[in-house]
Design a protein around this motif. Structure first.
Motif, PDB file in Angstrom:
ATOM      1  N   ILE A 197       0.865  -1.173   0.000  1.00  0.00           N
ATOM      2  CA  ILE A 197       0.000   0.000   0.000  1.00  0.00           C
ATOM      3  C   ILE A 197       0.912   1.237   0.000  1.00  0.00           C
ATOM      4  O   ILE A 197       1.779   1.362   0.867  1.00  0.00           O
ATOM      5  CB  ILE A 197      -0.937  -0.003   1.226  1.00  0.00           C
ATOM      6  CG1 ILE A 197      -1.829  -1.250   1.180  1.00  0.00           C
ATOM      7  CG2 ILE A 197      -1.782   1.270   1.253  1.00  0.00           C
ATOM      8  CD1 ILE A 197      -2.633  -1.470   2.430  1.00  0.00           C
ATOM      9  N   PRO A 198       0.776   2.132  -0.965  1.00  0.00           N
ATOM     10  CA  PRO A 198       1.714   3.260  -1.098  1.00  0.00           C
ATOM     11  C   PRO A 198       1.485   4.363  -0.061  1.00  0.00           C
ATOM     12  O   PRO A 198       1.095   5.476  -0.388  1.00  0.00           O
ATOM     13  CB  PRO A 198       1.464   3.749  -2.525  1.00  0.00           C
ATOM     14  CG  PRO A 198       0.040   3.403  -2.784  1.00  0.00           C
ATOM     15  CD  PRO A 198      -0.223   2.125  -2.028  1.00  0.00           C
ATOM     16  N   ILE A 199       1.743   4.039   1.212  1.00  0.00           N
ATOM     17  CA  ILE A 199       1.483   5.005   2.280  1.00  0.00           C
ATOM     18  C   ILE A 199       2.750   5.620   2.852  1.00  0.00           C
ATOM     19  O   ILE A 199       2.669   6.505   3.689  1.00  0.00           O
ATOM     20  CB  ILE A 199       0.645   4.372   3.415  1.00  0.00           C
ATOM     21  CG1 ILE A 199       1.325   3.140   3.993  1.00  0.00           C
ATOM     22  CG2 ILE A 199      -0.747   4.058   2.924  1.00  0.00           C
ATOM     23  CD1 ILE A 199       0.618   2.554   5.206  1.00  0.00           C
ATOM     24  N   PHE A 200       3.916   5.138   2.410  1.00  0.00           N
ATOM     25  CA  PHE A 200       5.157   5.769   2.853  1.00  0.00           C
ATOM     26  C   PHE A 200       5.356   7.056   2.057  1.00  0.00           C
ATOM     27  O   PHE A 200       4.760   7.229   0.985  1.00  0.00           O
ATOM     28  CB  PHE A 200       6.356   4.838   2.643  1.00  0.00           C
ATOM     29  CG  PHE A 200       6.308   3.559   3.446  1.00  0.00           C
ATOM     30  CD1 PHE A 200       5.737   3.510   4.707  1.00  0.00           C
ATOM     31  CD2 PHE A 200       6.860   2.397   2.935  1.00  0.00           C
ATOM     32  CE1 PHE A 200       5.708   2.341   5.446  1.00  0.00           C
ATOM     33  CE2 PHE A 200       6.845   1.217   3.662  1.00  0.00           C
ATOM     34  CZ  PHE A 200       6.267   1.193   4.920  1.00  0.00           C
ATOM     35  N   ALA A 201       6.202   7.933   2.540  1.00  0.00           N
ATOM     36  CA  ALA A 201       6.451   9.208   1.857  1.00  0.00           C
ATOM     37  C   ALA A 201       6.932   8.977   0.419  1.00  0.00           C
ATOM     38  O   ALA A 201       6.696   9.805  -0.449  1.00  0.00           O
ATOM     39  CB  ALA A 201       7.465  10.034   2.634  1.00  0.00           C
ATOM     40  N   GLY A 202       7.570   7.829   0.164  1.00  0.00           N
ATOM     41  CA  GLY A 202       8.066   7.530  -1.173  1.00  0.00           C
ATOM     42  C   GLY A 202       7.405   6.335  -1.819  1.00  0.00           C
ATOM     43  O   GLY A 202       7.959   5.736  -2.732  1.00  0.00           O
ATOM     44  N   GLY A 203       6.225   5.930  -1.371  1.00  0.00           N
ATOM     45  CA  GLY A 203       5.530   4.800  -1.984  1.00  0.00           C
ATOM     46  C   GLY A 203       5.277   3.675  -1.004  1.00  0.00           C
ATOM     47  O   GLY A 203       4.853   3.892   0.117  1.00  0.00           O
ATOM     48  N   GLY A 204       5.595   2.455  -1.412  1.00  0.00           N
ATOM     49  CA  GLY A 204       5.371   1.283  -0.573  1.00  0.00           C
ATOM     50  C   GLY A 204       5.919   0.045  -1.255  1.00  0.00           C
ATOM     51  O   GLY A 204       6.473   0.113  -2.348  1.00  0.00           O
ATOM     52  N   GLY A 205       5.762  -1.090  -0.603  1.00  0.00           N
ATOM     53  CA  GLY A 205       6.252  -2.351  -1.145  1.00  0.00           C
ATOM     54  C   GLY A 205       7.424  -2.874  -0.342  1.00  0.00           C
ATOM     55  O   GLY A 205       8.099  -2.134   0.373  1.00  0.00           O
TER      56      GLY A 205
END
Length: 183
Positions: free
Chosen positions: A67-75
């Motif tokens: 889920i892209p919830i980090f400041a730079g996306g996710g994974g």
């Protein structure tokens, strides 16, 4: 410890707030300035050590699941991002903040502020070396430890002081309301 429905809702709420804080960012290098620390520290202040850390652990797990919830996306590959060490610190900081404040009957502005400062120092103790290692050994970007401290710590001090003041101001207003609700 038995987790109540109210606790699960609060944990999910702080997970969501931290995610939202990551979308408000100012790029300044390999690690952007965000509002995430505000919500990370508040989770320790308002939820306590266990639930505060749980909210941040859930945030990190959701991001690693893609889920892209980090400041730079996710994974899962985000573990190789220079900023991932700070996310590990997000899990530890609310635990320490909550433990510090659990010893106080009625936390005052100064105690909450100091606990927040301790929390942010913990994040940097984990985040800066992690960033240094990832930049040098994974991304092959040669950087000195002095430069890593400059771009991964020093640039964030003014904002983190402001966020710690905000945490203390919010904490002294919200903690009494939470205590009234719990009694």
């Amino acid at each position: 410890m038995k987790i109540k429905t109210k606790d699960m809702i609060l944990v999910a709420f702080f997970t969501a707030l931290t995610a939202a804080g990551g979308f408000i960012k100012i790029p300044v290098g390999p690690v952007p300035i965000t509002l995430q620390y505000l919500f990370t520290a508040l989770s320790g202040v308002l939820l306590g050590p266990f639930l505060g850390s749980l909210s941040q652990l859930l945030y990190v797990i959701l991001g690693l699941l893609g889920i892209p919830i980090f400041a730079g996306g996710g994974g899962l590959s985000y573990i190789f991002d220079p900023s991932f060490g700070y996310l590990i610190g997000f899990i530890v900081a609310p635990y320490v903040i909550g433990k510090i404040l659990a010893q106080a009957k009625a936390p005052c502005f100064f105690k909450i502020f100091l606990a927040s400062i301790v929390g942010v120092v913990i994040i940097y103790i984990i985040g800066v070396p992690y960033m240094f290692i990832i930049l040098n050994n994974v991304l092959n970007i040669s950087i000195t430890l002095e430069k890593a401290i400059k771009i991964g710590f020093l640039v964030f001090i003014p904002g983190d002081l402001i966020k710690s003041i905000a945490v203390a101001l919010l904490g002294i207003r919200i903690i009494p309301a939470i205590k009234r609700l719990n009694s």
